[in-house]
Scaffold this motif. Structure first.
Motif, PDB file in Angstrom:
ATOM      1  N   ARG A  13      47.657 -28.582 -37.732  1.00 33.48           N
ATOM      2  CA  ARG A  13      47.623 -29.095 -36.365  1.00 33.48           C
ATOM      3  C   ARG A  13      46.461 -30.070 -36.228  1.00 33.48           C
ATOM      4  NH1 ARG A  13      47.009 -23.790 -32.960  1.00 33.48           N
ATOM      5  NH2 ARG A  13      45.572 -23.383 -34.685  1.00 33.48           N
ATOM      6  N   VAL A  14      46.582 -30.984 -35.271  1.00 30.38           N
ATOM      7  CA  VAL A  14      45.491 -31.913 -34.957  1.00 30.38           C
ATOM      8  C   VAL A  14      45.118 -31.706 -33.495  1.00 30.38           C
ATOM      9  CG1 VAL A  14      44.729 -34.309 -34.881  1.00 30.38           C
ATOM     10  CG2 VAL A  14      46.352 -33.574 -36.645  1.00 30.38           C
ATOM     11  N   ALA A  15      43.842 -31.513 -33.238  1.00 30.59           N
ATOM     12  CA  ALA A  15      43.352 -31.322 -31.867  1.00 30.59           C
ATOM     13  C   ALA A  15      42.352 -32.422 -31.540  1.00 30.59           C
ATOM     14  CB  ALA A  15      42.698 -29.956 -31.719  1.00 30.59           C
ATOM     15  N   ALA A  16      42.377 -32.857 -30.277  1.00 24.67           N
ATOM     16  CA  ALA A  16      41.534 -33.961 -29.843  1.00 24.67           C
ATOM     17  C   ALA A  16      40.178 -33.465 -29.365  1.00 24.67           C
ATOM     18  CB  ALA A  16      42.222 -34.745 -28.734  1.00 24.67           C
ATOM     19  N   VAL A  17      39.139 -34.180 -29.773  1.00 25.96           N
ATOM     20  CA  VAL A  17      37.773 -33.926 -29.311  1.00 25.96           C
ATOM     21  C   VAL A  17      37.422 -34.998 -28.294  1.00 25.96           C
ATOM     22  CG1 VAL A  17      35.358 -33.702 -30.002  1.00 25.96           C
ATOM     23  CG2 VAL A  17      37.174 -32.940 -31.552  1.00 25.96           C
ATOM     24  N   ASP A  18      36.794 -34.599 -27.201  1.00 27.75           N
ATOM     25  CA  ASP A  18      36.463 -35.553 -26.148  1.00 27.75           C
ATOM     26  C   ASP A  18      35.547 -36.663 -26.664  1.00 27.75           C
ATOM     27  OD1 ASP A  18      37.963 -34.196 -24.299  1.00 27.75           O
ATOM     28  OD2 ASP A  18      36.278 -33.076 -23.455  1.00 27.75           O
ATOM     29  N   THR A  19      35.695 -37.822 -26.043  1.00 27.59           N
ATOM     30  CA  THR A  19      34.908 -38.995 -26.413  1.00 27.59           C
ATOM     31  C   THR A  19      34.255 -39.611 -25.183  1.00 27.59           C
ATOM     32  OG1 THR A  19      36.820 -40.453 -26.168  1.00 27.59           O
ATOM     33  CG2 THR A  19      36.416 -39.541 -28.357  1.00 27.59           C
ATOM     34  N   ASP A  20      33.270 -40.464 -25.428  1.00 29.53           N
ATOM     35  CA  ASP A  20      32.761 -41.360 -24.394  1.00 29.53           C
ATOM     36  C   ASP A  20      32.811 -42.772 -24.960  1.00 29.53           C
ATOM     37  OD1 ASP A  20      30.631 -41.575 -26.131  1.00 29.53           O
ATOM     38  OD2 ASP A  20      29.170 -40.592 -24.826  1.00 29.53           O
ATOM     39  N   ARG A  21      32.104 -43.693 -24.374  1.00 28.67           N
ATOM     40  CA  ARG A  21      32.196 -45.095 -24.808  1.00 28.67           C
ATOM     41  C   ARG A  21      31.694 -45.298 -26.230  1.00 28.67           C
ATOM     42  NH1 ARG A  21      28.491 -48.741 -21.148  1.00 28.67           N
ATOM     43  NH2 ARG A  21      29.069 -50.228 -22.782  1.00 28.67           N
ATOM     44  N   ASP A  22      30.911 -44.337 -26.756  1.00 29.95           N
ATOM     45  CA  ASP A  22      30.395 -44.457 -28.121  1.00 29.95           C
ATOM     46  C   ASP A  22      31.255 -43.725 -29.149  1.00 29.95           C
ATOM     47  OD1 ASP A  22      28.292 -46.069 -27.392  1.00 29.95           O
ATOM     48  OD2 ASP A  22      26.866 -44.433 -27.179  1.00 29.95           O
ATOM     49  N   GLY A  23      32.277 -43.001 -28.693  1.00 30.74           N
ATOM     50  CA  GLY A  23      33.132 -42.284 -29.625  1.00 30.74           C
ATOM     51  C   GLY A  23      33.050 -40.779 -29.440  1.00 30.74           C
ATOM     52  N   MET A  24      33.395 -40.034 -30.485  1.00 26.76           N
ATOM     53  CA  MET A  24      33.435 -38.573 -30.419  1.00 26.76           C
ATOM     54  C   MET A  24      32.090 -38.002 -29.976  1.00 26.76           C
ATOM     55  SD  MET A  24      34.522 -35.860 -33.432  1.00 26.76           S
ATOM     56  CE  MET A  24      36.253 -36.354 -33.468  1.00 26.76           C
ATOM     57  N   LEU A  25      32.143 -37.031 -29.046  1.00 27.70           N
ATOM     58  CA  LEU A  25      30.930 -36.418 -28.513  1.00 27.70           C
ATOM     59  C   LEU A  25      30.464 -35.282 -29.421  1.00 27.70           C
ATOM     60  CD1 LEU A  25      32.054 -36.356 -24.802  1.00 27.70           C
ATOM     61  CD2 LEU A  25      30.014 -37.535 -25.643  1.00 27.70           C
ATOM     62  N   PRO A  26      29.209 -35.290 -29.858  1.00 27.47           N
ATOM     63  CA  PRO A  26      28.718 -34.229 -30.748  1.00 27.47           C
ATOM     64  C   PRO A  26      28.834 -32.832 -30.142  1.00 27.47           C
ATOM     65  CG  PRO A  26      27.239 -36.112 -30.772  1.00 27.47           C
ATOM     66  CD  PRO A  26      28.228 -36.373 -29.684  1.00 27.47           C
ATOM     67  N   ASP A  27      28.484 -32.666 -28.862  1.00 29.02           N
ATOM     68  CA  ASP A  27      28.582 -31.344 -28.224  1.00 29.02           C
ATOM     69  C   ASP A  27      30.029 -30.877 -28.156  1.00 29.02           C
ATOM     70  OD1 ASP A  27      25.863 -31.357 -27.902  1.00 29.02           O
ATOM     71  OD2 ASP A  27      25.901 -31.899 -25.772  1.00 29.02           O
ATOM     72  N   ALA A  28      30.939 -31.821 -27.839  1.00 28.32           N
ATOM     73  CA  ALA A  28      32.353 -31.463 -27.778  1.00 28.32           C
ATOM     74  C   ALA A  28      32.870 -31.092 -29.165  1.00 28.32           C
ATOM     75  CB  ALA A  28      33.162 -32.624 -27.207  1.00 28.32           C
ATOM     76  N   LEU A  29      32.371 -31.747 -30.201  1.00 28.08           N
ATOM     77  CA  LEU A  29      32.777 -31.401 -31.561  1.00 28.08           C
ATOM     78  C   LEU A  29      32.355 -29.970 -31.895  1.00 28.08           C
ATOM     79  CD1 LEU A  29      33.876 -32.016 -34.370  1.00 28.08           C
ATOM     80  CD2 LEU A  29      31.682 -33.088 -34.928  1.00 28.08           C
ATOM     81  N   GLU A  30      31.125 -29.606 -31.580  1.00 34.31           N
ATOM     82  CA  GLU A  30      30.665 -28.238 -31.842  1.00 34.31           C
ATOM     83  C   GLU A  30      31.537 -27.219 -31.113  1.00 34.31           C
ATOM     84  OE1 GLU A  30      26.717 -26.869 -32.192  1.00 34.31           O
ATOM     85  OE2 GLU A  30      25.858 -28.881 -32.057  1.00 34.31           O
ATOM     86  N   MET A  31      31.860 -27.511 -29.864  1.00 32.05           N
ATOM     87  CA  MET A  31      32.675 -26.592 -29.073  1.00 32.05           C
ATOM     88  C   MET A  31      34.059 -26.430 -29.683  1.00 32.05           C
ATOM     89  SD  MET A  31      33.914 -26.962 -25.105  1.00 32.05           S
ATOM     90  CE  MET A  31      35.103 -28.233 -25.557  1.00 32.05           C
ATOM     91  N   MET A  32      34.685 -27.534 -30.112  1.00 30.46           N
ATOM     92  CA  MET A  32      36.034 -27.463 -30.674  1.00 30.46           C
ATOM     93  C   MET A  32      36.038 -26.801 -32.053  1.00 30.46           C
ATOM     94  SD  MET A  32      38.253 -28.635 -28.505  1.00 30.46           S
ATOM     95  CE  MET A  32      39.677 -29.296 -29.362  1.00 30.46           C
ATOM     96  N   VAL A  33      34.978 -26.979 -32.813  1.00 28.69           N
ATOM     97  CA  VAL A  33      34.886 -26.291 -34.107  1.00 28.69           C
ATOM     98  C   VAL A  33      34.907 -24.778 -33.890  1.00 28.69           C
ATOM     99  CG1 VAL A  33      33.335 -25.787 -36.041  1.00 28.69           C
ATOM    100  CG2 VAL A  33      33.746 -28.162 -35.358  1.00 28.69           C
ATOM    101  N   LYS A  34      34.152 -24.319 -32.926  1.00 33.42           N
ATOM    102  CA  LYS A  34      34.100 -22.879 -32.647  1.00 33.42           C
ATOM    103  C   LYS A  34      35.423 -22.384 -32.066  1.00 33.42           C
ATOM    104  CE  LYS A  34      29.099 -23.080 -31.956  1.00 33.42           C
ATOM    105  NZ  LYS A  34      27.997 -23.054 -30.973  1.00 33.42           N
ATOM    106  N   LYS A  35      36.037 -23.181 -31.215  1.00 38.92           N
ATOM    107  CA  LYS A  35      37.286 -22.775 -30.577  1.00 38.92           C
ATOM    108  C   LYS A  35      38.409 -22.635 -31.593  1.00 38.92           C
ATOM    109  CE  LYS A  35      40.690 -24.304 -27.133  1.00 38.92           C
ATOM    110  NZ  LYS A  35      41.014 -25.346 -26.112  1.00 38.92           N
ATOM    111  N   HIS A  36      38.508 -23.585 -32.540  1.00 35.51           N
ATOM    112  CA  HIS A  36      39.632 -23.625 -33.479  1.00 35.51           C
ATOM    113  C   HIS A  36      39.265 -23.142 -34.881  1.00 35.51           C
ATOM    114  CE1 HIS A  36      42.375 -25.760 -30.762  1.00 35.51           C
ATOM    115  NE2 HIS A  36      41.348 -26.514 -30.404  1.00 35.51           N
TER     116      HIS A  36
END
Length: 463
Positions: free
Chosen positions: A206-229
């Motif tokens: 599966r592929v899940a999306a990590v939230d982004t801002d104008r600079d790209g993937m958000l580091p905090d959102a990446l940590e959260m999604m790693v733990k979630k999935h």
């Protein structure tokens, strides 16, 4: 009616590094046609007169006129002379603005280049070896070529860390197969390369999306999604991203690399467009060399037919698992194409070819921005554009209508990780600039796209 014999203001000066002079003359014509300094029906001077004015031999001008006719720029009318051709309407041919491939190189005769390259390969190689099985991952010469190719991105790379693969898609599939298990989740940005989505689906990931801002993937959102999935693998296309053309700044790359190191993640850094960027940041592999698989392909910046991509393995990671995954569905690269890629990189042909392609790519970007007149288009290098559609269009509807009118483009839906758009989401199309046979054809296609985009009340599709 044409304007008769026109002045020669459309002729620019020859340049020493512009390639064969006959191709430079064709380039002058293409520029002038795109800028409407030359228009359909304009009569060009006789070949002998043009040769005298340019200070070249008649054969050079004859070759230029022949090549221009091949590109449908000119038409001969017997004793009346040679004229700028009207745009050709081909009722059976769809103009493809959907496939991201590099444009034909400016100032280079590709036919001659291929003949010379294959001839050199046959002179320096054993034909029997070119027609037999080879071990996956490439020969020592192939790996050395990969190290040379990626030196601008990564500096000096140990050749033992490099795998030569039959295209980036096979490399991507092998990395997914070796680094994840069925049912696991791969993390990516909300819009991602369709090849990733296809490979993941076929391999039951599966592929899940990590939230982004104008600079790209958000580091905090990446940590959260790693733990979630419980994810272990992240996919990023950080330079001139496909499709948005966004380039992730250096600080964000360093921050994401730090998350990968902290959580022991593996990152696939798919970076096919780095060499098109005027000032590209250092790859993520620079910041986290033990956690990043760096992928660079010749298909997007030289020729798709070379079917050659290079993977830089993370430091200290054994290659056997990735090679085993690769061999499970493709035993080896095509030896002749691998040898040609290696030959061209070692003898400097690849660098010359790249320069010609970059020159043409920048010229086409400039033409596209001027033709579309859209201030929201990304002002960046590369071989594609990301264009917002007016609110009266949905992306898939526009794609189907364009197809009916003989134009192929791709909507944002093809890149979307989430199954559906958020309510009120902006619709976009990706416009690829390389497949058109000439700038003349490209400009006409872009004008037709712009006209279609601004029509109203035509969201229904004609079948």
């Amino acid at each position: 009616m044409g304007r008769g014999d026109i002045a020669l203001e459309w002729i620019s000066g020859f340049t020493a590094d512009g390639g064969p002079r006959y191709l430079q003359i064709v380039g002058f014509m293409e520029h002038a046609i795109s800028d409407e300094r030359l228009k359909a029906g304009d009569r060009l001077p006789p070949q002998r007169l043009l040769a005298e004015r340019l200070g070249v031999d008649l054969t050079t001008v004859t070759r230029a006129y022949t090549e221009a006719r091949r590109r449908n720029l000119l038409e001969a009318r017997g004793a009346a002379g040679t004229f700028i051709a009207a745009p050709r309407v081909d009722l059976t041919q769809v103009i493809d603005l959907s496939m991201n491939i590099p444009p034909p190189p400016a100032g280079i005769d590709l036919d001659d280049l291929l003949r010379q390259g294959v001839s050199q390969v046959l002179i320096h190689s054993d034909v029997d070896l070119l027609m037999t099985y080879h071990l996956g991952g490439g020969s020592s010469a192939d790996r050395a070529a990969g190290a040379m190719w990626m030196a601008p991105m990564l500096g000096a790379v140990d050749e033992e860390r490099i795998l030569a693969c039959p295209g980036a898609q096979s490399a991507l599939a092998a990395l997914i197969l070796s680094q994840t298990r069925p049912g696991e989740t791969i993390l990516a940005e909300p819009l991602a390369y369709p090849g990733l989505l296809t490979a993941a689906a076929q391999l039951e990931r599966r592929v899940a999306a990590v939230d982004t801002d104008r600079d790209g993937m958000l580091p905090d959102a990446l940590e959260m999604m790693v733990k979630k999935h419980q994810a272990r693998l992240v996919y990023l296309n950080p330079t001139l991203q496909n499709p948005t053309t966004h380039t992730m700044p250096a600080l964000r790359r360093a921050e994401l690399a730090a998350v990968a190191q902290k959580l022991d993640l593996r990152i696939i850094e798919d970076d096919p467009y780095w060499l098109f960027s005027p000032q590209p940041p250092r790859p993520l592999a620079h910041y986290a060399p033990r956690h990043v698989f760096y992928v660079s392909t010749l298909s997007k910046c030289l020729l798709p037919g070379l079917r050659t991509a290079y993977v830089v393995m993370p430091e200290l990671m054994p290659q056997e698992e990735v090679l085993g995954a690769l061999r499970s569905f493709v035993l080896m690269s095509t030896p002749l194409m691998s040898a040609l890629s290696t030959q061209w990189i070692h003898d400097g042909t690849a660098a010359s070819l790249l320069e010609g392609i970059r020159t043409e790519a920048w010229a086409r970007l400039e033409l596209a921005h001027r033709t579309l007149g859209d201030s929201k288009l990304a002002e960046s290098g590369g071989i594609h554009l990301w264009k917002a559609l007016p609110s009266h269009w949905r992306g898939p509807d526009f794609v189907q209508r364009a197809r009916v009118e003989g134009l192929n483009v791709v909507s944002h839906a093809a890149f979307r990780v989430a199954p559906e758009d958020a309510p009120g989401a902006q619709a976009y199309i990706r416009i690829s600039l390389g497949r058109s046979r000439s700038r003349f054809e490209l400009v006409n296609a872009l004008r037709r796209l712009a006209e279609l985009a601004h029509r109203r009340g035509q969201r229904e599709v004609v079948v």
